[in-house]
Design a protein around this motif. Structure first.
Motif, PDB file in Angstrom:
ATOM      1  N   GLN A 119      36.141  44.571  31.209  1.00 54.77           N
ATOM      2  CA  GLN A 119      37.510  44.703  31.710  1.00 54.77           C
ATOM      3  C   GLN A 119      37.941  46.149  31.548  1.00 54.77           C
ATOM      4  O   GLN A 119      37.829  46.711  30.473  1.00 54.77           O
ATOM      5  N   LEU A 120      38.416  46.758  32.598  1.00 59.84           N
ATOM      6  CA  LEU A 120      38.919  48.127  32.497  1.00 59.84           C
ATOM      7  C   LEU A 120      40.298  48.109  31.846  1.00 59.84           C
ATOM      8  O   LEU A 120      40.974  47.081  31.833  1.00 59.84           O
ATOM      9  N   HIS A 121      40.728  49.243  31.341  1.00 62.94           N
ATOM     10  CA  HIS A 121      41.969  49.294  30.570  1.00 62.94           C
ATOM     11  C   HIS A 121      43.213  49.002  31.395  1.00 62.94           C
ATOM     12  O   HIS A 121      44.249  48.699  30.852  1.00 62.94           O
ATOM     13  N   LEU A 122      43.142  49.040  32.702  1.00 61.12           N
ATOM     14  CA  LEU A 122      44.311  48.725  33.526  1.00 61.12           C
ATOM     15  C   LEU A 122      44.143  47.403  34.267  1.00 61.12           C
ATOM     16  O   LEU A 122      44.740  47.171  35.288  1.00 61.12           O
ATOM     17  N   GLY A 123      43.316  46.518  33.760  1.00 71.19           N
ATOM     18  CA  GLY A 123      42.994  45.283  34.455  1.00 71.19           C
ATOM     19  C   GLY A 123      41.563  45.389  34.948  1.00 71.19           C
ATOM     20  O   GLY A 123      40.762  46.142  34.422  1.00 71.19           O
ATOM     21  N   ASP A 168      52.763  46.882  39.601  1.00 69.00           N
ATOM     22  CA  ASP A 168      53.060  47.407  40.937  1.00 69.00           C
ATOM     23  C   ASP A 168      51.854  48.118  41.538  1.00 69.00           C
ATOM     24  O   ASP A 168      51.596  48.005  42.735  1.00 69.00           O
ATOM     25  N   LYS A 169      51.107  48.831  40.711  1.00 70.09           N
ATOM     26  CA  LYS A 169      49.937  49.546  41.207  1.00 70.09           C
ATOM     27  C   LYS A 169      48.851  48.569  41.685  1.00 70.09           C
ATOM     28  O   LYS A 169      48.160  48.844  42.663  1.00 70.09           O
ATOM     29  N   GLU A 170      48.718  47.461  41.009  1.00 69.08           N
ATOM     30  CA  GLU A 170      47.735  46.456  41.433  1.00 69.08           C
ATOM     31  C   GLU A 170      48.177  45.784  42.729  1.00 69.08           C
ATOM     32  O   GLU A 170      47.348  45.492  43.591  1.00 69.08           O
ATOM     33  N   TYR A 171      49.480  45.540  42.881  1.00 66.09           N
ATOM     34  CA  TYR A 171      49.990  45.010  44.162  1.00 66.09           C
ATOM     35  C   TYR A 171      49.721  46.006  45.292  1.00 66.09           C
ATOM     36  O   TYR A 171      49.333  45.630  46.386  1.00 66.09           O
ATOM     37  N   THR A 172      49.955  47.280  45.014  1.00 68.71           N
ATOM     38  CA  THR A 172      49.707  48.317  46.026  1.00 68.71           C
ATOM     39  C   THR A 172      48.234  48.343  46.406  1.00 68.71           C
ATOM     40  O   THR A 172      47.900  48.481  47.587  1.00 68.71           O
ATOM     41  N   LEU A 173      47.356  48.216  45.433  1.00 68.63           N
ATOM     42  CA  LEU A 173      45.923  48.202  45.706  1.00 68.63           C
ATOM     43  C   LEU A 173      45.547  47.029  46.602  1.00 68.63           C
ATOM     44  O   LEU A 173      44.762  47.174  47.531  1.00 68.63           O
ATOM     45  N   GLN A 174      46.149  45.870  46.347  1.00 68.72           N
ATOM     46  CA  GLN A 174      45.844  44.707  47.171  1.00 68.72           C
ATOM     47  C   GLN A 174      46.378  44.897  48.573  1.00 68.72           C
ATOM     48  O   GLN A 174      45.836  44.487  49.521  1.00 68.72           O
TER      49      GLN A 174
END
Length: 174
Positions: A119-123, A168-174
């Motif tokens: 698991q990476l540190h940001l998910g 929010d960054k993970e939503y943006t990535l998706q």
């Protein structure tokens, strides 16, 4: 500290013609050629980086090293700018032996069994490098079918779409 991030790359002489040799600079080192290179860079920086300074092999070598996130983001930006230069450049990037593989390994592909941290540190994805990589791949794919065909979409998209976005960054990535 920068020497630990950017190890010295052994470079062959310009006269070397073997496939895959790491030739760093394709012209002589005279003051005349330096002035000509400066003028060429002023007229078309991307073409000069590609032809005279041979940036693609340099970036490929850098991607095989353990780089900080900022360097990976910068490399994604440089590759995006280069791929916009022409369809031929985009195809050259896509068909390079290691650039896409190395970039995907450090940005978008999930860790394998041999990786110590699952698991990476940001998910599951490091969004600081994953988003610039996706932007680069989109830019590359728009340039030509050859470039688009070289991108392993089946390996990239399912993990991104399947992850549970919590920031929010993970939503943006998706």
């Amino acid at each position: 500290p920068f020497r630990s991030c950017y190890p010295t790359i052994p470079v062959q002489p310009v006269t070397s013609t073997k496939e895959g040799d790491a030739v760093a600079y394709s012209t002589s080192s005279s003051s005349t050629s330096a002035q000509q290179d400066g003028q060429a860079f002023g007229k078309d920086p991307m073409w000069t980086l590609l032809t005279r300074m041979r940036i693609l092999p340099r970036l490929a070598d850098l991607l095989s090293a353990n780089l900080p996130d900022e360097a990976i983001v910068a490399i994604c930006g440089i590759l995006s700018m280069l791929s916009v230069r022409s369809t031929g450049t985009a195809s050259a990037i896509a068909q390079h032996v290691t650039i896409l593989q190395s970039l995907l390994k450090v940005t978008l592909l999930p860790p394998g069994d041999d990786d110590s941290d699952t698991q990476l540190h940001l998910g599951f994805f490091n969004t600081r490098v994953a988003l610039p990589a996706v932007v680069f791949l989109c830019t590359l794919a728009r340039q030509s079918r050859i470039a688009a065909d070289a991108i392993p979409v089946d390996s990239i998209l399912p993990p991104i779409v399947a992850m549970k976005a919590e920031t929010d960054k993970e939503y943006t990535l998706q």
